[in-house]
Design an enzyme around this catalytic site. Structure first.
Site, PDB file in Angstrom:
ATOM      1  CG  HIS A  72       6.430  29.824   7.361  1.00 19.35           C
ATOM      2  ND1 HIS A  72       5.408  29.807   6.219  1.00 19.35           N
ATOM      3  CD2 HIS A  72       7.521  29.701   6.958  1.00 19.35           C
ATOM      4  CE1 HIS A  72       6.384  29.433   5.194  1.00 19.35           C
ATOM      5  NE2 HIS A  72       7.517  29.659   5.439  1.00 19.35           N
ATOM      6  CG  HIS A 100       6.435  25.394   6.037  1.00 23.00           C
ATOM      7  ND1 HIS A 100       7.310  26.042   6.896  1.00 23.00           N
ATOM      8  CD2 HIS A 100       7.488  25.464   4.970  1.00 23.00           C
ATOM      9  CE1 HIS A 100       8.507  26.509   6.409  1.00 23.00           C
ATOM     10  NE2 HIS A 100       8.486  26.096   5.351  1.00 23.00           N
ATOM     11  CB  CYS A 142      20.978  30.271  -3.630  1.00 23.27           C
ATOM     12  SG  CYS A 142      20.066  30.869  -2.493  1.00 23.27           S
ATOM     13  CB  CYS A 165      18.086  27.795  -3.451  1.00 23.88           C
ATOM     14  SG  CYS A 165      17.199  29.070  -4.109  1.00 23.88           S
ATOM     15  CB  CYS A 173      19.400  33.906  -4.486  1.00 22.95           C
ATOM     16  SG  CYS A 173      17.902  32.749  -4.630  1.00 22.95           S
ATOM     17  CG  HIS A 192      15.942  32.411  -0.500  1.00 25.96           C
ATOM     18  ND1 HIS A 192      16.017  31.261  -1.511  1.00 25.96           N
ATOM     19  CD2 HIS A 192      15.162  32.054   0.475  1.00 25.96           C
ATOM     20  CE1 HIS A 192      15.592  30.140  -1.131  1.00 25.96           C
ATOM     21  NE2 HIS A 192      14.921  30.618  -0.060  1.00 25.96           N
ATOM     22  CE  LYS A 228       8.630  30.884  -0.325  1.00 27.02           C
ATOM     23  NZ  LYS A 228       9.858  30.228  -0.184  1.00 27.02           N
ATOM     24  CE  LYS A 274      11.699  26.894   7.147  1.00 23.46           C
ATOM     25  NZ  LYS A 274      12.276  25.904   6.512  1.00 23.46           N
TER      26      LYS A 274
HETATM   27  N1  MSP Z   1      13.290  20.565   1.851  1.00 23.87           N
HETATM   28  C1  MSP Z   1      12.834  21.076   0.521  1.00 23.87           C
HETATM   29  C2  MSP Z   1      11.684  20.417  -0.086  1.00 23.87           C
HETATM   30  C3  MSP Z   1      12.359  18.874  -0.413  1.00 23.87           C
HETATM   31  S1  MSP Z   1      11.127  18.114  -1.185  1.00 23.87           S
HETATM   32  C4  MSP Z   1      11.760  16.545  -1.666  1.00 23.87           C
HETATM   33  C5  MSP Z   1      12.112  22.485   0.680  1.00 23.87           C
HETATM   34  N2  MSP Z   1      11.714  22.946   1.934  1.00 23.87           N
HETATM   35  S2  MSP Z   1      11.098  24.196   2.542  1.00 23.87           S
HETATM   36  O1  MSP Z   1      10.793  24.111   3.793  1.00 23.87           O
HETATM   37  O2  MSP Z   1      11.918  25.156   2.122  1.00 23.87           O
HETATM   38  O3  MSP Z   1       9.826  24.393   1.608  1.00 23.87           O
HETATM   39  C6  MSP Z   1       8.731  23.337   1.644  1.00 23.87           C
HETATM   40  C7  MSP Z   1       7.543  23.826   1.095  1.00 23.87           C
HETATM   41  O4  MSP Z   1       6.994  24.848   1.484  1.00 23.87           O
HETATM   42  C8  MSP Z   1       7.786  24.332  -0.382  1.00 23.87           C
HETATM   43  O5  MSP Z   1       6.687  23.527  -1.326  1.00 23.87           O
HETATM   44  C9  MSP Z   1       7.390  25.606  -0.649  1.00 23.87           C
HETATM   45  O6  MSP Z   1       6.994  26.137  -1.764  1.00 23.87           O
HETATM   46  C10 MSP Z   1       6.612  25.689   0.593  1.00 23.87           C
HETATM   47  N3  MSP Z   1       6.301  27.120   0.939  1.00 23.87           N
HETATM   48  C11 MSP Z   1       7.129  27.813   1.655  1.00 23.87           C
HETATM   49  N4  MSP Z   1       6.758  29.120   1.856  1.00 23.87           N
HETATM   50  C12 MSP Z   1       5.604  29.293   1.169  1.00 23.87           C
HETATM   51  C13 MSP Z   1       4.735  29.974   1.146  1.00 23.87           C
HETATM   52  N5  MSP Z   1       4.840  31.455   1.572  1.00 23.87           N
HETATM   53  N6  MSP Z   1       3.679  29.889   0.482  1.00 23.87           N
HETATM   54  C14 MSP Z   1       3.098  28.475   0.158  1.00 23.87           C
HETATM   55  N7  MSP Z   1       4.179  27.719   0.268  1.00 23.87           N
HETATM   56  C15 MSP Z   1       5.364  28.005   0.519  1.00 23.87           C
HETATM   57  O7  MSP Z   1      11.939  23.475  -0.169  1.00 23.87           O
END
Ligand code: MSP
Length: 515
Positions: A22, A25, A130, A133, A154, A157, A305, A308
């Site tokens: 999304h 990311h 969680c 997380c 959590c 979440h 935030k 997903k």
């Molecule tokens: N798999 C772990 C990271 C492992 S790194 C060795 C993870 N994955 S994640 O897919 O949940 O999130 C990846 C990144 O996306 C994180 O840095 C998280 O902060 C970022 N974001 C997820 N949602 C976000 C927003 N809404 N805004 C900005 N960044 C966000 O955590």
């Protein structure tokens, strides 16, 4: 190994493959991409890594729900992430997947080393977990609102946690509180912005407990070499991706060349893993902690935030359909300051797009090309060495350089757009479209062409396609990405006498999709 000037190793977090990407990311990935592109402009050797985090309970459960094996689930969503980054013009040099054999080997090598050095032991564990997380919590860390079982939720979440009880392998994290505190005292630049460094120091000061780094209840993970009945805890496997991709365990020379120059770009929710667990693990393996961690905030939709699990998810492809690749990239980099949370809405995207791209940059290009066609035969004219814009350009290049260095892309783009605005202001003050052809008109248009040339270089990390198109239309050769800062941003290098092309608007205005 000290950090070496002229090398830049930049990483994104690796994304969970339980679902598709999304815009949140995309924010981290586009930021890392812009940094990589900026450092290439500086002439640095750059290695830019992104990828997917494929193990753990969260992915296993999402695979079960989708009727797939975890590997199939990982294959499906890893492809979605790779596609999204291709769509967004992300210039990564490698895409790591934690289910790859190269990664399994590196995880086993690094953790075996930590085990051999005496930092891993077996113990019984029960705790609250969680799954979203992939992290244990203590009861006092949970949200106060209890769930049906009377347990808090959590804190990230806002979902119920689960009670787990297992015989696990533990990492002696508690032994690293003092070494970590000392490291951050000696290296204040290691975590940025400063507030995030303070948060890290706070976590360390609260005291560090040993942490379970294995799971016996699932088998979707990297097997523990000295106890194949268990797999490593997904976070301890995932963090090591940053070492795998530069040759940990197989190519020491390559690892030593890149590791001292690492820059991790991460979101604030994974600070504890990157700024406490990861450096401690590296120290336990006899390696240096990461030199730089850059921590950003969240994209918020209606104050929440974007996630997903929420209904606020917006995909990169949907945004690209409406705003184009450069429109999306520019918004993420310019509208949201790196560090704090930022509101994300269609209205603010439209406003930013129309103001910066359609009006300021797009208008400057089309005005210059149109007036040149009418007044100077469509041939580029020379900038004035003593143009009032020359001094502005010098300041802007210095400000943008400092801001990219400080990992504040919005500040770098503010500076860049100041130069565009000043060029438009000069055109409005002198109105070459009303004047008779002649030296005065040629001079003003030459100044504006020179601004467009410099801006194409400075803005190329944010809007690579538009920068290249500007470069082409004003008659410059080759690829703007091959230019160098500062040499190619010095005032006066525009070569006159070449055709300047008119064309479709670079950024057609977008109308607000009102009711
Ligand atoms: N798999 C772990 C990271 C492992 S790194 C060795 C993870 N994955 S994640 O897919 O949940 O999130 C990846 C990144 O996306 C994180 O840095 C998280 O902060 C970022 N974001 C997820 N949602 C976000 C927003 N809404 N805004 C900005 N960044 C966000 O955590």
């Amino acid at each position: 190994m000290p950090e070496q000037p002229g090398r830049f190793y930049v990483t994104t977090p690796i994304y969970y493959v339980n679902d598709a990407p999304h815009a949140g990311h995309a924010y981290a990935t586009v930021t890392a991409d812009a940094l990589a592109r900026w450092h290439r402009l500086l002439g640095d050797d750059v290695f830019f890594l992104t990828g997917t985090d494929e193990h753990g309970l969260k992915v296993q459960r999402s695979a079960d729900a989708a009727g797939r094996t975890p590997q199939q689930q990982a294959d499906v969503h890893a492809a979605h992430f790779a596609d999204a980054w291709r769509l967004l013009d992300v210039s990564n040099d490698d895409f790591i997947r934690t289910s790859e054999a190269r990664h399994h080997a590196a995880v086993q090598a690094l953790l075996q080393k930590v085990y051999d050095r005496g930092y891993i032991y077996a113990d019984d564990y029960s705790g609250l977990y969680c799954v979203a997380c992939e992290e244990y919590y203590t009861a006092d860390e949970l949200d106060e609102n209890p769930d049906a079982d009377g347990l808090g939720l959590c804190p990230i979440h806002h979902r119920p946690v689960e009670s787990f009880s297992e015989r696990n392998w533990f990492f002696r994290l508690s032994e690293f509180a003092e070494p970590l505190a000392e490291h951050y005292r000696d290296h204040p630049e290691a975590v940025q912005p400063e507030g995030k460094r303070n948060e890290t120091l706070g976590l360390i000061r609260q005291g560090l407990r040993d942490i379970s780094i294995s799971r016996s209840s699932i088998d979707w993970g990297v097997p523990i070499p000295w106890d194949p009945s268990q797999v490593f805890y997904v976070w301890y496997d995932a963090l090591i991706n940053y070492a795998t991709a530069i040759g940990y365990g197989t190519d020491r020379t390559r690892f030593d060349a890149w590791w001292p120059n690492v820059h991790h770009v991460i979101g604030k929710d994974i600070l504890r893993f990157h700024c406490v667990y990861w450096p401690a693990l590296l120290m336990a393996a006899g390696e240096a902690p990461p030199a730089h961690v850059h921590v950003h905030g969240f994209l918020l939709v209606g104050g929440e935030k974007m996630s997903k699990s929420g209904l606020t998810q917006i995909t990169p492809a949907e945004l690209v359909d409406e705003f184009g690749v450069d429109g999306v990239r520019h918004h993420l980099l310019h509208d949201l300051s790196f560090g704090p949370d930022g509101d994300f809405s269609e209205e603010s995207m439209i406003a930013r797009y129309n103001a910066d791209l359609a009006n300021n940059l797009g208008n400057l290009l089309s005005r210059v090309a149109t007036v040149l066609a009418k007044k100077s035969g469509g041939i580029g004219t020379a900038p004035r060495p003593d143009s009032p814009l020359a001094a502005v350009a010098g300041e802007v290049v210095a400000q943008a350089t400092a801001a990219w260095e400080a990992v504040t892309p919005s500040v770098a783009l503010d500076a860049t757009w100041r130069l565009i605005r000043e060029a438009n202001a000069l055109l409005e003050a002198t109105e070459p479209w009303k004047a008779d052809p002649g030296a005065e008109v040629d001079a003003v248009l030459g100044d504006a062409l020179e601004v467009l040339r410099i801006v194409a270089v400075l803005a190329s990390p944010a809007v690579p396609d538009a920068a290249q198109e500007i470069w082409r239309r004003i008659g410059c050769d080759g690829s703007v990405a091959d230019r160098r800062v500062p040499v190619d941003t010095i005032w006066g290098a525009y070569v006159p006498g070449r055709p300047v092309l008119t064309g479709d608007p670079l950024f057609p205005r977008i109308k607000a999709s009102g009711p």
